[in-house]
Motif scaffolding. Structure first.
Motif, short mmCIF file in Angstrom:
data_model
loop_
_atom_site.label_atom_id
_atom_site.label_comp_id
_atom_site.label_asym_id
_atom_site.label_seq_id
_atom_site.Cartn_x
_atom_site.Cartn_y
_atom_site.Cartn_z
N PHE A 185 40.01 -29.17 -30.08
CA PHE A 185 39.03 -30.21 -30.38
C PHE A 185 38.67 -30.94 -29.09
N SER A 186 37.39 -31.24 -28.91
CA SER A 186 36.93 -31.76 -27.63
C SER A 186 37.12 -33.27 -27.46
N SER A 187 37.17 -34.01 -28.53
CA SER A 187 37.35 -35.45 -28.43
C SER A 187 38.71 -35.76 -27.80
N PRO A 188 38.75 -36.68 -26.83
CA PRO A 188 40.03 -37.01 -26.19
C PRO A 188 41.12 -37.40 -27.20
N ARG A 189 40.74 -38.06 -28.27
CA ARG A 189 41.73 -38.48 -29.26
C ARG A 189 42.20 -37.33 -30.16
N MET A 190 41.51 -36.21 -30.07
CA MET A 190 41.87 -35.05 -30.90
C MET A 190 42.26 -33.83 -30.06
N HIS A 213 44.79 -32.97 -28.54
CA HIS A 213 46.18 -32.52 -28.66
C HIS A 213 46.33 -31.45 -29.74
N ARG A 214 45.20 -31.09 -30.36
CA ARG A 214 45.27 -30.10 -31.44
C ARG A 214 44.06 -29.18 -31.40
N GLY A 215 44.22 -28.06 -32.05
CA GLY A 215 43.15 -27.09 -32.11
C GLY A 215 43.21 -26.32 -33.41
N GLU A 216 42.27 -25.40 -33.54
CA GLU A 216 42.12 -24.67 -34.80
C GLU A 216 42.08 -23.17 -34.52
N ILE A 217 42.70 -22.43 -35.41
CA ILE A 217 42.75 -20.97 -35.32
C ILE A 217 41.82 -20.36 -36.35
N GLY A 218 41.17 -19.26 -35.96
CA GLY A 218 40.36 -18.47 -36.87
C GLY A 218 40.62 -16.99 -36.62
N ASP A 266 49.88 -29.86 -29.46
CA ASP A 266 50.97 -30.37 -30.29
C ASP A 266 50.85 -29.84 -31.72
N LEU A 267 49.60 -29.65 -32.16
CA LEU A 267 49.33 -29.25 -33.54
C LEU A 267 48.28 -28.15 -33.58
N VAL A 268 48.45 -27.23 -34.52
CA VAL A 268 47.46 -26.18 -34.77
C VAL A 268 47.15 -26.20 -36.25
N SER A 269 45.87 -26.18 -36.58
CA SER A 269 45.48 -26.20 -37.99
C SER A 269 44.58 -25.03 -38.31
N LEU A 270 44.41 -24.80 -39.60
CA LEU A 270 43.50 -23.77 -40.08
C LEU A 270 43.20 -24.07 -41.54
#
Length: 172
Positions: free
Chosen positions: A77-82, A84-89, A120-124
């Motif tokens: 995620f590009s927002s500085p506050r976000m 620390h996490r990203g998304e998998i596809g 720190d976190l990965v979501s999907l």
């Protein structure tokens, strides 16, 4: 069958767009149908070029005999506050199911998220009845944290998706 996982380049754009149409036709579990992702060749090439130059994003393609049969991405995620996490596809065509590609892609994506992107976190998101995908994600420690009711609308039917999260352990 043997396969290799490599980072996508903008030269893969045409084959990636074709794969999205194949995968979109084979399953209703993706955010697109047989029309594919709806990007032009130029847009896809630009996206892949941006990812290739990113330190926090990656896009892999799975090749068998020089044919792309699957792909996986980790996007921060590009927002500085976000950030620390990203998304998998993930997307794997049916003819390449049951060959260990899903596990191999997850290994590579999670390694990138942890060691390169320093996430720190990965979501999907996953369709609530996609048992095979949910089993794969649970194998890696993803846990369901909620359900997004009506996440998709296919043929006038609202489809619920589960949101899954993995907390990455920091290396000592």
């Amino acid at each position: 069958m043997d396969f290799e996982i490599v980072e996508a380049t903008k030269e893969d754009a045409k084959d990636i767009l074709a794969l999205t149409k194949i995968c979109g036709k084979e399953t209703n579990y993706l955010s697109y149908g047989s029309e594919g992702i709806g990007l032009s060749l130029e847009q896809e090439m630009a996206f892949l070029d941006n990812v290739a130059h990113s330190l926090k994003d990656v896009f892999y393609v799975v090749k068998m005999k020089d044919e792309i049969v699957g792909m996986g991405s980790y996007i921060t995620f590009s927002s500085p506050r976000m950030s620390h996490r990203g998304e998998i596809g993930l997307c794997i065509r049916q003819s390449a199911w049951h060959l260990g590609i899903g596990h191999a892609l997850m290994d590579r994506l999670l390694d990138f998220a942890k060691n390169q992107a320093k996430a720190d976190l990965v979501s999907l998101e996953v369709c609530h009845d996609n048992r095979r995908a949910i089993s794969l994600y649970q194998h890696y420690g993803f846990q369901k944290i909620g359900t997004f009711e009506g996440f998709f609308k296919i043929d006038d039917k609202l489809i619920d998706y589960d949101i899954m999260l993995l907390k990455l352990e920091k290396s000592s």
